[in-house]
Motif scaffolding. Structure first.
Motif, mmCIF file in Angstrom:
data_model
loop_
_atom_site.group_PDB
_atom_site.id
_atom_site.type_symbol
_atom_site.label_atom_id
_atom_site.label_comp_id
_atom_site.label_asym_id
_atom_site.label_seq_id
_atom_site.Cartn_x
_atom_site.Cartn_y
_atom_site.Cartn_z
ATOM 1 N N THR A 85 0.706 -1.287 -0.510
ATOM 2 C CA THR A 85 -0.001 0.340 -0.297
ATOM 3 C C THR A 85 0.631 1.179 0.102
ATOM 4 N N ASP A 86 2.290 0.977 0.032
ATOM 5 C CA ASP A 86 2.937 2.187 -0.452
ATOM 6 C C ASP A 86 2.702 2.865 -1.740
ATOM 7 N N ASN A 87 2.494 2.177 -2.608
ATOM 8 C CA ASN A 87 2.579 2.855 -3.842
ATOM 9 C C ASN A 87 1.573 3.998 -4.269
ATOM 10 N N PRO A 88 1.697 4.796 -4.336
ATOM 11 C CA PRO A 88 1.097 5.937 -4.802
ATOM 12 C C PRO A 88 -0.336 6.452 -4.786
ATOM 13 N N ILE A 89 -0.751 5.056 -5.979
ATOM 14 C CA ILE A 89 -1.636 5.420 -7.026
ATOM 15 C C ILE A 89 -2.299 3.988 -6.487
ATOM 16 N N LEU A 90 -2.276 3.458 -5.044
ATOM 17 C CA LEU A 90 -3.190 3.249 -4.715
ATOM 18 C C LEU A 90 -3.291 3.972 -3.125
ATOM 19 N N LYS A 91 -2.366 4.455 -2.957
ATOM 20 C CA LYS A 91 -2.876 5.793 -1.950
ATOM 21 C C LYS A 91 -3.879 6.569 -2.917
ATOM 22 N N ILE A 92 -4.055 6.794 -3.621
ATOM 23 C CA ILE A 92 -5.684 7.777 -3.937
ATOM 24 C C ILE A 92 -6.448 6.959 -4.351
ATOM 25 N N ILE A 93 -6.003 5.700 -4.556
ATOM 26 C CA ILE A 93 -7.374 4.980 -4.957
ATOM 27 C C ILE A 93 -8.452 4.954 -3.588
ATOM 28 N N ASP A 94 -7.086 4.348 -2.728
ATOM 29 C CA ASP A 94 -7.889 4.369 -1.722
ATOM 30 C C ASP A 94 -8.185 5.545 -0.737
ATOM 31 N N SER A 95 -7.931 7.006 -1.157
ATOM 32 C CA SER A 95 -8.362 7.908 -0.618
ATOM 33 C C SER A 95 -10.029 8.279 -1.357
ATOM 34 N N ILE A 96 -9.703 7.881 -2.376
ATOM 35 C CA ILE A 96 -11.022 8.179 -3.357
ATOM 36 C C ILE A 96 -12.271 6.585 -2.851
ATOM 37 N N PHE A 97 -12.118 5.694 -2.971
ATOM 38 C CA PHE A 97 -12.821 4.924 -1.871
ATOM 39 C C PHE A 97 -13.328 4.095 -1.163
ATOM 40 N N GLY A 98 -12.025 4.707 0.237
ATOM 41 C CA GLY A 98 -11.807 4.042 1.099
ATOM 42 C C GLY A 98 -11.360 2.334 0.992
ATOM 43 N N LYS A 99 -10.825 1.917 1.501
ATOM 44 C CA LYS A 99 -9.807 0.591 1.673
ATOM 45 C C LYS A 99 -11.157 -0.300 1.530
ATOM 46 N N VAL A 100 -12.028 -0.909 0.834
ATOM 47 C CA VAL A 100 -12.888 -1.565 0.508
ATOM 48 C C VAL A 100 -13.093 -2.867 -0.706
ATOM 49 N N THR A 101 -12.169 -2.189 -1.423
ATOM 50 C CA THR A 101 -12.181 -3.219 -2.846
ATOM 51 C C THR A 101 -11.573 -4.706 -3.091
ATOM 52 N N GLY A 102 -10.371 -4.739 -1.671
ATOM 53 C CA GLY A 102 -10.354 -6.401 -1.526
ATOM 54 C C GLY A 102 -9.197 -7.039 -2.358
ATOM 55 N N ALA A 162 -13.017 4.078 -12.288
ATOM 56 C CA ALA A 162 -11.823 4.749 -13.693
ATOM 57 C C ALA A 162 -11.815 6.181 -13.640
ATOM 58 N N LEU A 163 -13.071 6.409 -13.928
ATOM 59 C CA LEU A 163 -13.048 7.979 -14.158
ATOM 60 C C LEU A 163 -13.048 8.763 -13.308
ATOM 61 N N LYS A 164 -13.474 8.169 -12.478
ATOM 62 C CA LYS A 164 -12.533 9.156 -11.355
ATOM 63 C C LYS A 164 -11.162 9.402 -10.712
ATOM 64 N N VAL A 165 -10.678 8.172 -10.818
ATOM 65 C CA VAL A 165 -9.167 8.098 -10.297
ATOM 66 C C VAL A 165 -8.260 8.458 -11.591
ATOM 67 N N THR A 166 -8.204 8.370 -12.768
ATOM 68 C CA THR A 166 -7.064 8.605 -13.528
ATOM 69 C C THR A 166 -6.950 10.153 -13.955
ATOM 70 N N PRO A 167 -7.785 10.597 -13.351
ATOM 71 C CA PRO A 167 -7.461 12.912 -13.489
ATOM 72 C C PRO A 167 -6.567 12.924 -12.618
ATOM 73 N N HIS A 168 -6.787 11.820 -11.496
ATOM 74 C CA HIS A 168 -5.263 12.160 -10.831
ATOM 75 C C HIS A 168 -3.936 11.562 -10.456
ATOM 76 N N VAL A 169 -3.981 10.939 -12.237
ATOM 77 C CA VAL A 169 -2.894 9.931 -11.720
ATOM 78 C C VAL A 169 -2.282 10.699 -13.724
ATOM 79 N N SER A 170 -1.455 11.637 -13.109
ATOM 80 C CA SER A 170 -1.129 12.195 -14.451
ATOM 81 C C SER A 170 -0.101 10.609 -15.287
ATOM 82 N N PRO A 171 0.026 10.690 -16.398
ATOM 83 C CA PRO A 171 1.205 10.202 -16.769
ATOM 84 C C PRO A 171 2.708 10.008 -16.494
ATOM 85 N N SER A 172 2.867 11.207 -15.934
ATOM 86 C CA SER A 172 4.269 11.056 -15.403
ATOM 87 C C SER A 172 4.151 10.385 -13.774
#
Length: 547
Positions: free
Chosen positions: A112-129, A215-225
């Motif tokens: 969970t140290d991955n920054p993309i996972l942190k963004i996902i968790d911040s948007i959806f919470g740790k609920v996906t499993g 995907a529509l919620k997450v991708t604006p927060h994850v730039s290509p870089s």
């Protein structure tokens, strides 16, 4: 009416066998041999196929168009196999959303140290499993492959004869930018039925729309870089992600009101509304035009495949009155993926065989047989005959006429399974105000603008908004619970109950165990709440659009 069917053409084999005074069945090893020969020879066979008449005026013969291109037997067998492989492995390689495989895998399987996972968790919470790639596929609603290919209604072909590593519908595509992934038709159009996989049966719990909305919620927060640094993606993989991210800018959708329903109509209409001509040409930021389906509920369930052969107009409301429904499906699907329709049209021109193969596979689909899961003695024959008379006077005018083997002379000497077989289906497509919630039909007004697209005109696709729904053929009805276009009826008992007395809420569940997950008496979901059921499994038919 319960349809038990027989594999292939029961009406021909049964009548010939009865005439000879005996029943002859092809053994499974011969079926495998025939299939193998068909695949081997298919590349050597040539057939001058004629494009079928896809207009609403065409007369559909009794028993439908199971072989719409009138292919020879060996070629038909091979074509069905190839078509089912297309259903399992999405064939449109110009699709707008293709995610780079290795970077996505690294994100999913990292901590969970991955920054993309942190963004996902911040948007959806740790609920996906989601902790592994397989759990990622499972969350999509994808099914595991069966251990063997199977046969008849349960035929699931393996690419190159080897059982795939990933789940049904997971698609790996080799692009000029590297290996990419997407999902196929099987995501919505395959299901588990008491341990057997059935291609063409509605996936009762697909999450296609949910994953798109995520995907529509997450991708604006994850730039290509950020994507490149967080996933160690190569330049090519980053370019592939950038391309998909740009396509998603032209996609919009909405979450289904209930798990098990599909909002593809809304996704098509909302995505089309973003395709302002100037924005699309310049790839500038799209504009959001007002679109009624943003708030309007037009959710419906994915249709079963085996009923398509009997129809000459498509969708639950019969609003698609012209054109091969496979072309229609691809066009709508790619609008919902942000694909450049000029690229799609070129792909159509270059891949007519793929269209023919998938069309054939859909039209040739057969329903699962009741007697493959329950003893034939479960069906009281004399009660079924009495029910047939009631059906003919009360239901056949909309749902068609069904000739049963028990109506032929001397059938009482045959095994019960043969007496129960449906020999002939005589069905005519019609639109009727059936009394269910009208919002799904009204929602098609938003898609009538698709008639203006050049790609629709080229392939003869025409939409006419209707004021009702198409009462479907009842072939294989036993396996199609829950019922109505919006899943409002949990069982056939509920279908036959006056609307005011019908259950307003019920608990859905996977079809794992026929003893606990199926009400045999009422043919559908049991009335009690299953142990450990999550709230999302409770269907609420009091909601607007679901009544």
């Amino acid at each position: 009416m319960v349809d038990v069917g027989l594999y292939g053409k029961p009406e021909l084999s049964l009548q010939r066998s009865m005439a000879a005074g005996t029943i002859v069945e092809m053994k499974p090893n011969w079926r495998i041999l025939v299939s193998t020969l068909a695949i081997t020879l298919s590349g050597q066979l040539t057939s001058a196929t004629t494009e079928p008449d896809w207009s609403r005026e065409v007369a559909i013969p009794s028993n439908g168009r199971a072989n719409p291109y009138e292919l020879a037997p060996l070629e038909l067998e091979a074509t069905i196999r190839h078509g089912r492989l297309h259903a399992l492995n999405y064939p449109v390689d110009v699709t707008g959303i293709l995610l780079p495989y290795e970077p996505v895998r690294r994100v999913i399987e990292r901590d969970t140290d991955n920054p993309i996972l942190k963004i996902i968790d911040s948007i959806f919470g740790k609920v996906t499993g989601i902790k592994s790639f397989d759990s990622f596929e499972k969350r999509f609603g994808l099914l595991t492959y069966p251990e063997t290919e199977g046969e008849g209604p349960y035929f699931v072909p393996f690419e190159d004869g080897l059982r795939p590593e990933h789940r049904m519908g997971f698609t790996s595509v080799e692009t000029e930018l590297g290996r990419a992934i997407t999902v196929s038709c099987a995501q919505c159009h395959s299901a588990n039925l008491f341990g057997r996989r059935v291609i063409g049966l509605t996936n009762r719990f697909t999450r296609a729309n949910e994953m798109f909305m995520n995907a529509l919620k997450v991708t604006p927060h994850v730039s290509p870089s950020l994507f490149a640094s967080a996933t160690e993606a190569t330049l090519d993989e980053t370019a592939l992600y950038r391309r998909s991210r740009n396509s998603l800018a032209f996609v919009d959708g909405k979450m289904p009101e209930q798990l098990g329903l599909d909002t593809s109509l809304a996704q098509v209409a909302l995505s089309l509304a973003k395709r302002d001509a100037d924005a699309w040409a310049t790839k500038s930021k799209p504009r959001d035009r007002y679109e009624a389906l943003k708030r309007y509920v037009a959710d419906s369930k994915p249709a079963v495949w085996w009923n398509v052969k009997y129809k000459n107009r498509w969708l639950a409301d019969g609003s698609v009155v012209s054109g091969n429904p496979i072309y229609t499906n691809f066009i709508w699907n790619e609008i919902g993926r942000g694909t450049d329709l000029r690229d799609l049209d070129r792909w159509f021109d270059e891949n007519p065989k793929v269209i023919e193969e998938l069309t054939t596979a859909v039209f040739a689909a057969e329903p699962p047989r009741f007697t493959d899961f329950f003893p034939t003695s479960t069906i009281p024959l004399e009660s079924a005959k009495r029910g047939q008379k009631i059906f003919e006077t009360s239901c056949a005018g909309c749902h068609g006429h069904y000739e049963k083997a028990w109506d032929l002379p001397n059938t009482n000497t045959l095994p019960l399974a043969h007496q129960l077989a449906t020999l002939k289906v005589d069905y005519r497509t019609k639109v009727v105000k059936v009394g269910t919630d009208p919002q799904r039909a009204i929602g098609m007004r938003s898609l009538a603008k698709l008639n203006d697209l050049e790609i629709s005109k080229k392939h003869g696709i025409v939409i006419e908004v209707t004021e009702g729904y198409v009462p479907p053929p009842l072939v294989g009805i036993w396996a199609r619970w829950p019922y109505f276009h919006n899943n409002a009826a949990p069982s056939l008992c509920a279908v036959l109950t006056p609307a005011k007395e019908r259950p307003k809420k019920y608990w859905a569940r996977e079809a794992n165990d026929p003893a606990t997950d199926f009400d045999l008496e009422c043919n559908g979901y049991p009335s009690e709440k299953p142990a450990g059921a999550k709230r999302e499994m409770q269907f609420d038919a009091t909601k607007l659009g679901l009544k």
